[in-house]
Scaffold this motif. Sequence first.
Motif, PDB file in Angstrom:
ATOM      1  N   SER A 161       0.842  -1.194   0.000  1.00  0.00           N
ATOM      2  CA  SER A 161       0.000   0.000   0.000  1.00  0.00           C
ATOM      3  C   SER A 161       0.876   1.243   0.000  1.00  0.00           C
ATOM      4  N   HIS A 207      -5.155   3.315  -3.133  1.00  0.00           N
ATOM      5  CA  HIS A 207      -6.130   4.380  -2.889  1.00  0.00           C
ATOM      6  C   HIS A 207      -5.717   5.627  -3.665  1.00  0.00           C
ATOM      7  N   LYS A 213     -10.088   3.620   2.432  1.00  0.00           N
ATOM      8  CA  LYS A 213      -8.821   2.913   2.633  1.00  0.00           C
ATOM      9  C   LYS A 213      -8.873   1.994   3.842  1.00  0.00           C
TER      10      LYS A 213
END
Length: 325
Positions: free
Chosen positions: A88, A149, A231
């Motif tokens: 991420s 995201h 998220k």
Amino acid sequence: MTQQVLANSLLRMTQTSFLRPTFIRKQSSIATMKFKTINLTSPKPFVFHVELNRPEKLNSFNHEMFIEFTDCFKALHNDEDCRVVLLSGAGRMFSAGLDLTAAMKMGEVLAEQEDVARRCKIFREKITTYQEAMSAPETCIKPVISLVHNGCIGAGANLITAVDIRYCTEDTYFQVKEVELGMAADIGALQRLPLIIGNASLVNELCLTGRKIGAKESLEAGLVSKVFKDKESMIASGIELAESLAQKSPVAVQMTKRNILYSRDYGVKAGLQHISTYFIDARMCPRRVSDPKADWNQVMLQSEDFMNAAMALATKSPPPTFSKL
């Protein structure tokens, strides 16, 4: 074959096999590694979370980040305490792509060379280094789940084509932006996107125009498998999936990933041969792939993982705890 007969047969096999006792989990060696551009954590046993950590630069890739990313995934590849990897980005977006400030410094280095051959040598070394970084999630034998995201641009878009499972949030957009910089993407997107999306017209449109593709369209095109509201819910779901995968046999999971990628590149016939005729013990040499025509299932079906899992299913027992690989 009835369940009882199968259970008895597997019991005889396990009695003549060198099955390991339940292991005691040791501290992972990778836990001592330090990175400046990456935040590495372990939210669950056998699950590691790689977080791009240049939020003030929107997680854009400079030279140091490319190097650290490769080093991190090489370590995860070899660490038996790692079975699944989450990927991420910290801060406002997943990644804004290439750090243009770093690219300008590259221009200064090239300006010091008058000869085109010497400039090309510098360029080639940089490009291959960056290609290695973007391919690191693919060459890592552990499954990699990307949790994207907001913006996933340029190098970020190239990067996520090399992971195994892609999740994103509703505000996500992907952009192969290199064409807007007067260049062709050279670190993975042009090679992998056609294999992921399967729609040549859409791939050509995205790569030739540099336009953004949003979360809804990405889901419809097959670029991602799930879209989340925010998220936080995405990260939670990613950890849940990773924990589930980490509880499965690492022999089965890692060999599944290896053969999916091999079959993608070489076709069905070669993939079938690849998975059926490998002659090396999976636990003695888990990362060797010296014979392109052969791989793991001959040995995998003799593995303690298979016998223990099959025994648990046959006797309706709880899932076994698998030893490290």
